[in-house]
Design an enzyme around this catalytic site. Structure first.
Site, PDB file in Angstrom:
ATOM      1  N   ARG A  57       0.754  -1.261  -0.286  1.00 21.59           N
ATOM      2  CA  ARG A  57      -0.113  -0.026  -0.154  1.00 21.59           C
ATOM      3  C   ARG A  57       0.787   1.247   0.082  1.00 21.59           C
ATOM      4  NH1 ARG A  57      -1.343   3.224   3.627  1.00 21.59           N
ATOM      5  NH2 ARG A  57      -1.299   1.896   5.611  1.00 21.59           N
ATOM      6  N   TYR A 109     -12.025  16.823 -18.075  1.00 21.31           N
ATOM      7  CA  TYR A 109     -12.971  15.654 -17.866  1.00 21.31           C
ATOM      8  C   TYR A 109     -13.988  15.738 -17.031  1.00 21.31           C
ATOM      9  CZ  TYR A 109     -14.241  11.166 -15.989  1.00 21.31           C
ATOM     10  OH  TYR A 109     -14.850  10.129 -15.456  1.00 21.31           O
ATOM     11  N   ASP A 180      -2.781  17.268 -17.857  1.00 20.30           N
ATOM     12  CA  ASP A 180      -3.273  15.814 -18.084  1.00 20.30           C
ATOM     13  C   ASP A 180      -3.122  15.648 -19.446  1.00 20.30           C
ATOM     14  OD1 ASP A 180      -5.076  13.723 -18.610  1.00 20.30           O
ATOM     15  OD2 ASP A 180      -6.724  14.333 -17.548  1.00 20.30           O
ATOM     16  N   LYS A 205      -6.486   4.740 -20.005  1.00 18.82           N
ATOM     17  CA  LYS A 205      -6.852   4.775 -21.496  1.00 18.82           C
ATOM     18  C   LYS A 205      -5.587   4.212 -22.187  1.00 18.82           C
ATOM     19  CE  LYS A 205     -10.196   7.150 -19.772  1.00 18.82           C
ATOM     20  NZ  LYS A 205     -11.465   6.535 -18.822  1.00 18.82           N
TER      21      LYS A 205
HETATM   22  N1  PLP Z   1      -8.678  12.324 -17.381  1.00 15.48           N
HETATM   23  C1  PLP Z   1      -9.189  12.659 -18.474  1.00 15.48           C
HETATM   24  C2  PLP Z   1      -8.734  12.806 -19.820  1.00 15.48           C
HETATM   25  C3  PLP Z   1     -10.153  11.306 -18.726  1.00 15.48           C
HETATM   26  O1  PLP Z   1     -10.837  10.955 -20.036  1.00 15.48           O
HETATM   27  C4  PLP Z   1     -10.630  10.521 -17.464  1.00 15.48           C
HETATM   28  C5  PLP Z   1     -11.596   9.312 -17.614  1.00 15.48           C
HETATM   29  O2  PLP Z   1     -12.332   9.232 -18.803  1.00 15.48           O
HETATM   30  C6  PLP Z   1      -9.923  10.749 -16.386  1.00 15.48           C
HETATM   31  C7  PLP Z   1      -8.825  11.770 -16.400  1.00 15.48           C
HETATM   32  C8  PLP Z   1     -10.165   9.908 -15.192  1.00 15.48           C
HETATM   33  O3  PLP Z   1      -9.501   8.565 -15.359  1.00 15.48           O
HETATM   34  P1  PLP Z   1      -9.996   7.183 -14.498  1.00 15.48           P
HETATM   35  O4  PLP Z   1     -11.357   7.111 -14.875  1.00 15.48           O
HETATM   36  O5  PLP Z   1      -9.016   6.508 -14.747  1.00 15.48           O
HETATM   37  O6  PLP Z   1     -10.122   7.901 -13.113  1.00 15.48           O
END
Ligand code: PLP
Length: 388
Positions: A57, A109, A180, A205
């Site tokens: 952890r 997101y 991001d 992704k």
């Molecule tokens: N950032 C982007 C651009 C995303 O498309 C997503 C999820 O679709 C996230 C962050 C969040 O990721 P997670 O679903 O792995 O928590």
């Protein structure tokens, strides 16, 4: 001086343990704890004198630290931390560096917007948002901000932001810039080289790439990541070793996959752009797309994500429902192509007025273009557009 190895080589070889039994890659240590020959040896690890396995952890598990080294290498970072999801990475980032205020630039997101807009302010965190239309006033918005956060290209509008310029402005105000990089991947875009301080990923992704794991990543200097480590540990955001092993497996093919995503998405975007039933195609690889020049400058490829806009909600819903090969599902970055309606999934939690303010229309379909043959994807999109 020895030349740095190229990206595909690093994706395959970097971070791998020199396994005494000869495994060519790091074995899966599916254990929660590790034993020590003495208390002295245990204290060396607990007190940070010797890096080594201790307790999973904490992230001190060889399968996890091995993929973290690979991730750091792939992003050109000194250090990387693996999380249970993209949202786990984002939340530790905001807890660790958001104390002096977070400014979110542009669209993001839906989960990130909800966390920043609704949940973190309940704990007293100051968060601010500006859209692309307000970017000239970035300096004013940076007053009293400690962390700038942005996605580029954005979700779902594929807007492209100038990482180098925004990093410079953020730094002039003493703020860090976190990007991001989920949509672009480190194959197409390297935010740290452009001046960003932290890169975040939903590894669920493209990094995972097979729609079979959920994970997140932060990458940057050891110093800047250090405060996020304690949040990850005590919020329990370290993934299972199996997830880390799956992710390492996926990273070995990342450049191959992303090159194919890029080529397929370009072909699909060009087809859709010429179709009479299509109102607009948002894809940075199209020469007349507003963000194209900037994308050419800061990206090495334009990615596998595109958004197509039809006349209205009814046409978009009907088209998605008629797709046969491309699945109607949220998420992105896997081998299989997916279509999603932002109003129904990623931005469902947002009011219709806020979606409108952000230019997210009900006629938009976000496509994650996979690794199939482009001709088959185009045939499916054509029949879905032309039937009915
Ligand atoms: N950032 C982007 C651009 C995303 O498309 C997503 C999820 O679709 C996230 C962050 C969040 O990721 P997670 O679903 O792995 O928590």
């Amino acid at each position: 001086m020895a030349r740095e190895r190229e990206l595909s080589t690093r994706c395959i070889h970097d971070g791998e343990l020199d396994d005494p039994l000869g495994s060519p890659f790091t074995p899966l240590y599916n254990t929660t704890t590790f034993r020590f020959p003495s208390t002295e040896a245990l204290l060396d690890v607990v007190e940070g004198r010797t890096p080594g396995p201790l307790y999973t952890r904490y992230g001190f598990n060889p399968t996890i630290t091995s993929v973290e080294q690979k991730l750091a290498s792939v992003e050109g970072a000194e250090s990387a931390l693996l999380f249970t999801s993209g949202m786990a990475a984002a939340s530790s980032l905001f807890f660790a560096h958001g104390r002096n205020g977070v400014l979110c630039v542009g669209d993001a997101y839906g989960g990130t917007l909800e966390l920043l807009g609704e949940q973190l302010p309940q704990l007293g965190l100051k968060t601010r948002f500006i859209l692309d239309s307000d970017l000239e006033r970035l300096d004013e918005h940076l007053e009293g901000i400690g962390l700038v956060f942005l996605e580029t290209p954005t979700n779902p509008g594929l807007a492209v932001f100038d990482i180098a310029t925004i990093a410079e402005q953020a730094h002039a105000h003493g703020a860090l810039l976190a990007v991001d990089n989920t949509f672009a991947t480190p194959v197409n875009q390297r935010p740290l080289e452009l001046g960003a301080d932290i890169v975040m990923h939903s590894a669920t992704k493209y990094l995972g790439g097979h729609s079979d794991l959920t994970a997140g990543v932060l990458a940057g200097s050891a110093e800047v990541l250090q405060p996020t480590f304690g949040w990850r540990k005590n919020l329990g955001q370290v993934p299972a070793p199996e997830t880390a092993a799956l992710l390492a497996r996926s990273l070995r093919t990342l450049p191959l996959r992303v090159e194919r995503h890029n080529r397929n998405a370009q072909a699909v975007a060009e087809f859709l752009q010429d179709h009479p039933k299509v109102k607009r195609v948002l894809y940075p690889g199209l020469p007349d797309y507003p963000g194209h020049a900037l994308a050419r400058q800061q990206m090495r490829g334009f990615g596998g994500m595109l958004t197509v806009e039809l006349a209205d909600k009814a046409s978009a819903v009907a088209m998605v429902d008629r797709l046969k090969l491309i699945a109607n599902a949220p998420s992105l970055g896997g081998a299989e192509s997916l279509a999603t309606l932002p109003f129904a999934t990623t931005h469902h939690g947002m009011s219709a007025e806020e979606r409108q303010r952000r230019g997210i229309t009900d006629g938009m379909i976000r496509l994650s273009i996979g690794l199939e043959d482009a001709e088959d994807l185009i045939d499916d999109l054509r029949q879905a557009l032309e039937a009915g």
